[in-house]
Write a protein that holds these residues in place. Sequence first.
Motif, PDB file in Angstrom:
ATOM      1  N   THR A   1       7.661  -5.283  -9.338  1.00  0.00           N
ATOM      2  CA  THR A   1       7.855  -3.799  -9.807  1.00  0.00           C
ATOM      3  C   THR A   1       7.691  -2.884  -8.667  1.00  0.00           C
ATOM      4  OG1 THR A   1       5.903  -3.790 -10.938  1.00  0.00           O
ATOM      5  CG2 THR A   1       7.579  -3.710 -12.339  1.00  0.00           C
ATOM      6  N   VAL A   2       7.225  -3.240  -7.482  1.00  0.00           N
ATOM      7  CA  VAL A   2       7.283  -2.277  -6.342  1.00  0.00           C
ATOM      8  C   VAL A   2       8.459  -2.296  -5.793  1.00  0.00           C
ATOM      9  CG1 VAL A   2       6.302  -1.776  -4.176  1.00  0.00           C
ATOM     10  CG2 VAL A   2       4.885  -2.481  -5.825  1.00  0.00           C
ATOM     11  N   ASP A   3       9.032  -0.816  -5.577  1.00  0.00           N
ATOM     12  CA  ASP A   3      10.204  -0.666  -5.084  1.00  0.00           C
ATOM     13  C   ASP A   3      10.504  -1.206  -3.582  1.00  0.00           C
ATOM     14  OD1 ASP A   3       8.729   1.641  -4.772  1.00  0.00           O
ATOM     15  OD2 ASP A   3      10.276   2.085  -3.325  1.00  0.00           O
ATOM     16  N   ALA A   4      11.903  -1.680  -3.069  1.00  0.00           N
ATOM     17  CA  ALA A   4      11.808  -2.398  -1.758  1.00  0.00           C
ATOM     18  C   ALA A   4      11.294  -1.474  -0.687  1.00  0.00           C
ATOM     19  CB  ALA A   4      13.316  -2.776  -1.650  1.00  0.00           C
ATOM     20  N   ALA A   5      11.434  -0.235  -0.762  1.00  0.00           N
ATOM     21  CA  ALA A   5      11.049   0.529   0.270  1.00  0.00           C
ATOM     22  C   ALA A   5       9.641   0.477   0.546  1.00  0.00           C
ATOM     23  CB  ALA A   5      11.709   1.830   0.113  1.00  0.00           C
ATOM     24  N   HIS A   6       8.968   0.182  -0.454  1.00  0.00           N
ATOM     25  CA  HIS A   6       7.296   0.177  -0.196  1.00  0.00           C
ATOM     26  C   HIS A   6       6.863  -0.947  -0.187  1.00  0.00           C
ATOM     27  CE1 HIS A   6       8.446   4.346  -1.369  1.00  0.00           C
ATOM     28  NE2 HIS A   6       7.605   4.680  -0.432  1.00  0.00           N
ATOM     29  N   ARG A   7       7.501  -2.152  -0.115  1.00  0.00           N
ATOM     30  CA  ARG A   7       6.965  -3.380  -0.128  1.00  0.00           C
ATOM     31  C   ARG A   7       6.409  -3.988   1.241  1.00  0.00           C
ATOM     32  NH1 ARG A   7      12.047  -6.214  -2.973  1.00  0.00           N
ATOM     33  NH2 ARG A   7      12.148  -4.989  -4.918  1.00  0.00           N
TER      34      ARG A   7
ATOM     35  N   ALA B   1       7.331  -9.146   4.177  1.00  0.00           N
ATOM     36  CA  ALA B   1       8.628  -9.158   3.515  1.00  0.00           C
ATOM     37  C   ALA B   1       9.007  -8.005   2.668  1.00  0.00           C
ATOM     38  CB  ALA B   1       8.513 -10.497   2.844  1.00  0.00           C
ATOM     39  N   THR B   2      10.122  -7.582   2.608  1.00  0.00           N
ATOM     40  CA  THR B   2      10.745  -6.738   1.521  1.00  0.00           C
ATOM     41  C   THR B   2      11.559  -7.437   0.324  1.00  0.00           C
ATOM     42  OG1 THR B   2      12.646  -6.302   2.841  1.00  0.00           O
ATOM     43  CG2 THR B   2      10.667  -4.792   3.115  1.00  0.00           C
ATOM     44  N   PHE B   3      11.307  -8.631   0.587  1.00  0.00           N
ATOM     45  CA  PHE B   3      12.244  -9.591  -0.553  1.00  0.00           C
ATOM     46  C   PHE B   3      11.130 -10.188  -1.120  1.00  0.00           C
ATOM     47  CE2 PHE B   3      11.953 -11.721   3.654  1.00  0.00           C
ATOM     48  CZ  PHE B   3      11.344 -12.872   3.260  1.00  0.00           C
TER      49      PHE B   3
ATOM     50  N   ASN C   1      -1.225   5.326  -2.783  1.00  0.00           N
ATOM     51  CA  ASN C   1      -0.132   5.552  -3.605  1.00  0.00           C
ATOM     52  C   ASN C   1       0.176   4.005  -4.545  1.00  0.00           C
ATOM     53  OD1 ASN C   1      -0.105   8.114  -3.415  1.00  0.00           O
ATOM     54  ND2 ASN C   1       1.481   7.992  -1.985  1.00  0.00           N
ATOM     55  N   TYR C   2      -0.514   3.122  -4.329  1.00  0.00           N
ATOM     56  CA  TYR C   2      -0.167   1.626  -5.058  1.00  0.00           C
ATOM     57  C   TYR C   2      -0.992   1.666  -6.283  1.00  0.00           C
ATOM     58  CZ  TYR C   2       2.528   0.300  -0.907  1.00  0.00           C
ATOM     59  OH  TYR C   2       3.548   0.635  -0.054  1.00  0.00           O
ATOM     60  N   ASN C   3      -0.379   1.471  -7.249  1.00  0.00           N
ATOM     61  CA  ASN C   3      -1.228   1.524  -8.682  1.00  0.00           C
ATOM     62  C   ASN C   3      -1.247   0.247  -9.038  1.00  0.00           C
ATOM     63  OD1 ASN C   3      -2.358   3.227 -10.522  1.00  0.00           O
ATOM     64  ND2 ASN C   3      -0.541   2.793 -11.831  1.00  0.00           N
ATOM     65  N   GLY C   4      -2.489  -0.085  -9.482  1.00  0.00           N
ATOM     66  CA  GLY C   4      -2.986  -1.096 -10.236  1.00  0.00           C
ATOM     67  C   GLY C   4      -2.352  -1.278 -11.603  1.00  0.00           C
ATOM     68  N   ILE C   5      -3.352  -1.294 -12.623  1.00  0.00           N
ATOM     69  CA  ILE C   5      -3.392  -1.477 -14.135  1.00  0.00           C
ATOM     70  C   ILE C   5      -3.395  -0.148 -14.582  1.00  0.00           C
ATOM     71  CG2 ILE C   5      -3.995  -2.662 -15.990  1.00  0.00           C
ATOM     72  CD1 ILE C   5      -5.705  -4.418 -14.430  1.00  0.00           C
ATOM     73  N   SER C   6      -2.188   0.117 -15.367  1.00  0.00           N
ATOM     74  CA  SER C   6      -2.137   1.157 -16.290  1.00  0.00           C
ATOM     75  C   SER C   6      -0.879   1.496 -16.826  1.00  0.00           C
ATOM     76  CB  SER C   6      -2.297   2.769 -15.532  1.00  0.00           C
ATOM     77  OG  SER C   6      -1.626   2.771 -14.441  1.00  0.00           O
TER      78      SER C   6
ATOM     79  N   ASN D   1       0.908   5.238   9.712  1.00  0.00           N
ATOM     80  CA  ASN D   1       1.165   6.317   8.633  1.00  0.00           C
ATOM     81  C   ASN D   1       1.000   5.727   6.874  1.00  0.00           C
ATOM     82  OD1 ASN D   1       1.912   8.708  10.127  1.00  0.00           O
ATOM     83  ND2 ASN D   1       3.530   7.395  11.161  1.00  0.00           N
ATOM     84  N   ASN D   2       1.346   4.232   6.903  1.00  0.00           N
ATOM     85  CA  ASN D   2       1.327   3.859   5.657  1.00  0.00           C
ATOM     86  C   ASN D   2       1.271   2.483   5.613  1.00  0.00           C
ATOM     87  OD1 ASN D   2       3.751   2.527   6.380  1.00  0.00           O
ATOM     88  ND2 ASN D   2       4.799   4.567   6.353  1.00  0.00           N
ATOM     89  N   LEU D   3       1.228   1.930   4.220  1.00  0.00           N
ATOM     90  CA  LEU D   3       0.793   0.410   4.177  1.00  0.00           C
ATOM     91  C   LEU D   3       1.775  -0.486   4.746  1.00  0.00           C
ATOM     92  CD1 LEU D   3      -1.548  -1.151   2.861  1.00  0.00           C
ATOM     93  CD2 LEU D   3      -0.004  -1.496   1.078  1.00  0.00           C
ATOM     94  N   LEU D   4       3.016  -0.134   5.175  1.00  0.00           N
ATOM     95  CA  LEU D   4       3.933  -0.894   5.600  1.00  0.00           C
ATOM     96  C   LEU D   4       3.612  -1.096   7.320  1.00  0.00           C
ATOM     97  CD1 LEU D   4       5.289  -0.308   3.044  1.00  0.00           C
ATOM     98  CD2 LEU D   4       7.554  -0.142   4.201  1.00  0.00           C
ATOM     99  N   GLU D   5       3.282   0.017   7.819  1.00  0.00           N
ATOM    100  CA  GLU D   5       2.926   0.092   9.337  1.00  0.00           C
ATOM    101  C   GLU D   5       1.549  -0.683   9.232  1.00  0.00           C
ATOM    102  OE1 GLU D   5       4.805   4.174  10.472  1.00  0.00           O
ATOM    103  OE2 GLU D   5       2.683   3.992  11.157  1.00  0.00           O
ATOM    104  N   TRP D   6       0.718  -0.676   8.210  1.00  0.00           N
ATOM    105  CA  TRP D   6      -0.612  -1.293   8.250  1.00  0.00           C
ATOM    106  C   TRP D   6      -0.221  -2.788   8.386  1.00  0.00           C
ATOM    107  CZ3 TRP D   6      -3.531  -5.216   6.299  1.00  0.00           C
ATOM    108  CH2 TRP D   6      -4.839  -4.796   5.806  1.00  0.00           C
TER     109      TRP D   6
END
Length: 475
Positions: free
Chosen positions: A277-283, A253-255, A361-366, A404-409
Amino acid sequence: MPPLPEPPRRWWLLGLLLGLATPALAKPTGPAAFCAEYPTAPACQGTQPACTYCHVAPPQRNAYGAALEPHLAPGKPRPLSDEDFAAALPAALRAIATADADGDGAPNQFEVEQGSLPGDATSVPPSGVCGGGENPQFKVCQYDPRFVYRRMLSDFCGTSPTYVQVATFVELGNPDTQRAFIDQELDRCLQSDFWRGKHGQLWKVAHPKIRPIGSIKSGEDAGQIPLADYDDDYALFTWSQTDDHDARDVLTATFHVKRAGTNPTTYTSTPSLPSQTVDAAHRAGNMTSAWTLTSFVMFTALPRNAASQMYRAYLGLDIAKQEGLHSVASEPRDYDAKGVQAPQCAACHATLDPLSYPYRNYNGISGVLSNRYLPNRLELLFPNDVATLKNTPEKGVILGQPVNNLLEWARVAANSDAFAISTVTDYWKLLVGHAPLPEENEEFVRTWQAFRSTHGYRVQKMLHDLIRTEAYGAP
Ligand SMILES: [Ca+2]
Ligand SMILES: [Ca+2]
C-alpha cells in the motif's frame, strides 16, 4: 512502548561496562570510528570490537588504550565529547600503528589486521599455517575439489552425489576442469527449490530480517488476524539474491516481486501488488513493505523499532549491543518525550533517534490508513500526543551521513561497507558454518570487496567466489 525492548538490568550492565554510569570514559562511538579506520580488520567483519579491545574494564585502559590516550586530541580538556573523540581517533590510531603496545613483538596495526588483540600480550597473530591432523579421505588444509563438489551439492541442491556422480567427477582429472564443472553444477543448484523455493535456503537467510508471525499473516496460509503478507518480503529478498539481480534492491526497490509455481519457483518484478500500500514514490524495498510497517512500526509515533531492525537485519549492526553507534551532536532531542536523554539511554539514542526520524511519515497499524506513507502523519494521527512530537523532522542521519528521507537512508545503507559485509557474512555463516574467523579474514575481505566492486552486488557471482575459498573448500 519503551524505546528499545531491552530490560533495564541489561542497560545498567552495558552502561557499567562502557563506563557510562561513571564520569569516565569508554566511548560508545569508539568501535564505529575504529571500524571506519580499519574496515577490513577481522574485529569489524559483521561485528564490532568489544570494549576489551581498549579497556581492561572501563574506564581502566589496557596497554593499547593507554598508548592511544596521549594521541587523542592532545591539549583538549578531558573528558572529550563523543564527537571530539570520534574525530580524533583515526589520527591517534595512525600515530601508534607501528608501535607494539603490549610488547608481544607484533606491531599494533599488524595485530588489528590479523585479528589478534593489540592490548593483550597473550593474543598474537595467527601463524598462517592451518591446523595439522591427518585425514585419509581428504587433503587437509588444502582446497579439495572433490570435497567441494560434495559439499556444494549438499548446500545448494540439498542432495548427496551418487557413487556414479563421484566417479564421473574424479574422472574429470584436471582440477581446472573439475572447478569448471562445479561452477556449472552450482548454477544448476541455484535454480533449485531447495535453494530459492518457499522455505528454501534463501528464505532461511531472510527469517531473522523479516521475523514472520503466522497469526497476523494475510494472503496464503492466513492467520487469525490477517494484517500483512510477509510472503512479499521473502519474494523481494529472494529476487534480490538470485539471477543477475542487484542485492541492494532489497533496500531500494520501488517495485514488488511476485512468486509463482514450484520446481521451478519463479520470482517476477511487478509495479504493484494488492497486498502492498505504500505509493511508488515513497518505497524503499523491504524497509517500507506492508509487513515491516505492520510488525515493526505497529502503533508507534516514532518508529525506532523499524529503524533499528533494518539497521540490524541489513547492515549487521545491533544498536542494543552498542554496535554501529555514530552519535549525532545535539541528539537525542526526545521529541516524543520518552526520557531518552537520560545518561543510560542517550549514548544509543544519539544514533538511534536520527536513524528513526526518516520513518516519521510511514504508518503502521491504523485501519484504512495502515501501511502507508502519510505526509504529516504525526500531526494527523497523534494529535493528543506531547506537543513537541510534531517537531520530529523527516531528515535524519545514518552512518554519520545526513539524509532527507527514508529513500536516501536506504541508498546510503545499501552502498555502505556494512551492507556488503553483512550480506556476505550471511552466506559465510550458512555455508562455512560460522562468522569469518581471523584466519579466514583475508579471503572474507576479498570476497565482500569483489562482491561490491567486481560483481556489482550480484550474490550468485559472489557465491562462485565463496565456494572457491579455502574456508569453504579445505576439509
Ligand atoms: Ca603487539
Ligand atoms: Ca597482542
